[in-house]
Design an enzyme around this catalytic site. Sequence first.
Site, PDB file in Angstrom:
ATOM      1  N   GLU A  44       0.847  -1.194   0.000  1.00 11.50           N
ATOM      2  CA  GLU A  44       0.000   0.000   0.000  1.00 11.50           C
ATOM      3  C   GLU A  44       0.883   1.245   0.000  1.00 11.50           C
ATOM      4  OE1 GLU A  44      -3.518   1.887   2.860  1.00 11.50           O
ATOM      5  OE2 GLU A  44      -2.006   0.562   3.721  1.00 11.50           O
ATOM      6  N   LYS A 110      -9.739   2.777  -1.973  1.00 11.56           N
ATOM      7  CA  LYS A 110      -9.916   2.115  -0.680  1.00 11.56           C
ATOM      8  C   LYS A 110     -11.275   2.434  -0.072  1.00 11.56           C
ATOM      9  CE  LYS A 110      -7.282   1.568   3.656  1.00 11.56           C
ATOM     10  NZ  LYS A 110      -6.099   2.099   4.376  1.00 11.56           N
ATOM     11  N   CYS A 144      -5.392  -2.877   2.760  1.00 10.56           N
ATOM     12  CA  CYS A 144      -5.096  -2.792   4.187  1.00 10.56           C
ATOM     13  C   CYS A 144      -6.325  -2.900   5.100  1.00 10.56           C
ATOM     14  CB  CYS A 144      -4.318  -1.509   4.458  1.00 10.56           C
ATOM     15  SG  CYS A 144      -3.348  -1.566   6.003  1.00 10.56           S
TER      16      CYS A 144
END
Length: 258
Positions: A44, A110, A144
Amino acid sequence: MVQQLNIALVQSHLLWENPQANREVFSKKISSIQKNVDLIVLPEMFSTGFTMSPENIKVSEGENTVKWMLQQAKMNDVAIIGSIAFKENNRYFNRLFFVYPNGEYKSYDKKHTFTLAGEDKVYRAGNNKLIVDYNGYKICPLICYDLRFPVWARNVEDYDILVYVANWPKPRVTAWDTLLKARAIENMCYCIGVNRIGLDGLGYEYSGHSAVYDVLGNQMVYSDKEEILYAVLDKDHIDSTRNKLKFLQDRDQFNLSQ
């Protein structure tokens, strides 16, 4: 013969808020990767580290990094996954790019921004799940903190591979290990997690633990040091296990409201 997919996981230290230097580091690492690899996975925000101050970085660096990914993919005849801090329409996104060797790419923003670090105040959350078709495999790439939310990852699309790119800190790495394995088991898919390693610019420590789990949750590769990991994914393993056990046929049916 069913296609196998050769993957490389690049577990690396990241230089803080320095895209050019990070691109140079990853260029060297990618040049050292075995030539039969089909897919390379980077952490990431691999060009900056997990910064909450993207204004410190030139806006043009986002496009520069995407261009670099395209060049690396074409030059090495490989697909590349990784997320970066990206500005568009005066908003910042933690945006993952899946870049194909032929110069095409797809992106995912995200969904779950990390409120504990204030990511929700800096980066705009995405609302669209991405499923990528590549070399006969359906791939779902996530980022994540998304790992903590199984509903978002639920395999309602019959994807084959779940990928998480991360900056997951050492104090909570047990959750990382446990949830990667759980996502593989509950979705009957390969689950890949690529984390960074080392200290970031704020003093947070990352211990890696990048890994690959198979459809039954067996760990195939794992590392807690700076290195490149390799794994071979097999479509036969997915199909034969799902046909034998059929657990996905009993999954709950639902529509996820945004």
